[in-house]
Design a protein around this motif. Structure first.
Motif, PDB file in Angstrom:
ATOM      1  N   THR A 138      57.825  38.941  50.415  1.00  0.00           N
ATOM      2  CA  THR A 138      56.781  38.441  49.524  1.00  0.00           C
ATOM      3  C   THR A 138      57.127  37.058  48.982  1.00  0.00           C
ATOM      4  O   THR A 138      56.298  36.139  49.004  1.00  0.00           O
TER       5      THR A 138
ATOM      6  N   ALA B  91      55.206  33.556  50.043  1.00  0.00           N
ATOM      7  CA  ALA B  91      54.606  32.725  48.993  1.00  0.00           C
ATOM      8  C   ALA B  91      55.114  31.286  49.109  1.00  0.00           C
ATOM      9  O   ALA B  91      54.330  30.328  48.994  1.00  0.00           O
TER      10      ALA B  91
ATOM     11  N   GLY C  56      53.556  29.689  52.204  1.00  0.00           N
ATOM     12  CA  GLY C  56      52.166  29.355  51.919  1.00  0.00           C
ATOM     13  C   GLY C  56      52.045  28.070  51.114  1.00  0.00           C
ATOM     14  O   GLY C  56      51.182  27.228  51.375  1.00  0.00           O
ATOM     15  N   ALA C  57      52.924  27.906  50.138  1.00  0.00           N
ATOM     16  CA  ALA C  57      52.889  26.707  49.301  1.00  0.00           C
ATOM     17  C   ALA C  57      53.291  25.460  50.089  1.00  0.00           C
ATOM     18  O   ALA C  57      52.645  24.416  49.987  1.00  0.00           O
TER      19      ALA C  57
ATOM     20  N   GLU D   8      49.041  26.004  49.698  1.00  0.00           N
ATOM     21  CA  GLU D   8      48.492  26.984  48.764  1.00  0.00           C
ATOM     22  C   GLU D   8      49.197  26.808  47.423  1.00  0.00           C
ATOM     23  O   GLU D   8      50.418  26.890  47.357  1.00  0.00           O
TER      24      GLU D   8
ATOM     25  N   LEU E 210      50.827  27.277  43.768  1.00  0.00           N
ATOM     26  CA  LEU E 210      51.494  28.320  42.992  1.00  0.00           C
ATOM     27  C   LEU E 210      51.412  27.928  41.527  1.00  0.00           C
ATOM     28  O   LEU E 210      52.060  26.981  41.094  1.00  0.00           O
TER      29      LEU E 210
ATOM     30  N   GLN F  13      51.504  32.958  39.393  1.00  0.00           N
ATOM     31  CA  GLN F  13      52.184  33.275  40.652  1.00  0.00           C
ATOM     32  C   GLN F  13      53.699  33.197  40.494  1.00  0.00           C
ATOM     33  O   GLN F  13      54.425  34.043  41.016  1.00  0.00           O
ATOM     34  N   TRP F  14      54.181  32.183  39.790  1.00  0.00           N
ATOM     35  CA  TRP F  14      55.620  32.061  39.558  1.00  0.00           C
ATOM     36  C   TRP F  14      56.143  33.241  38.745  1.00  0.00           C
ATOM     37  O   TRP F  14      57.221  33.765  39.015  1.00  0.00           O
TER      38      TRP F  14
ATOM     39  N   ILE G   9      56.353  36.190  41.071  1.00  0.00           N
ATOM     40  CA  ILE G   9      57.531  36.076  41.933  1.00  0.00           C
ATOM     41  C   ILE G   9      58.784  36.473  41.159  1.00  0.00           C
ATOM     42  O   ILE G   9      59.645  37.194  41.675  1.00  0.00           O
TER      43      ILE G   9
END
Length: 106
Positions: A67, A71, A74-75, A80, A82, A86-87, A90
């Protein structure tokens, strides 16, 4: 050796998941084959690692690391964003995996 197998399982899963975006809804052959191969390899390696690592620990590390890595990919590669939420998520994933690992070592 089981931790190496788990690390390789994570890498295969991260590659497969990252390729999902490139399949364009599984309408592109090569990325779609890469996704299928990556997931099959990941589950085979995860299954082998489970011979010596407790399932709760192995799955927490496998899914949590995957995961976080996806992420980040993606960034970086798909632009994408974050945000703070989102942080925070994570950080919770990392914390959760750490707690499960502490419990799994008893």
């Amino acid at each position: 050796m089981p931790w190496l197998l788990l690390a390789l399982a994570i890498a295969a899963e991260v590659c497969a998941t990252s390729l999902l975006k490139l399949t364009d809804g599984f309408s592109r052959l090569w990325p779609s084959l890469g996704v299928a191969a990556g997931y099959v390899l990941s589950f085979l390696l995860l299954g082998r690692a489970l011979r010596q690592i407790p399932v709760s620990v192995a799955y927490a590390v496998w899914s949590g690391a995957g995961t976080v890595a996806v992420a980040a990919i993606g960034a970086v590669f798909f632009a994408e964003p974050l945000g703070r939420a989102q942080w925070f998520g994570i950080a919770l994933v990392v914390l959760g995996v750490a707690v499960i690992n502490l419990r799994g070592s008893r």
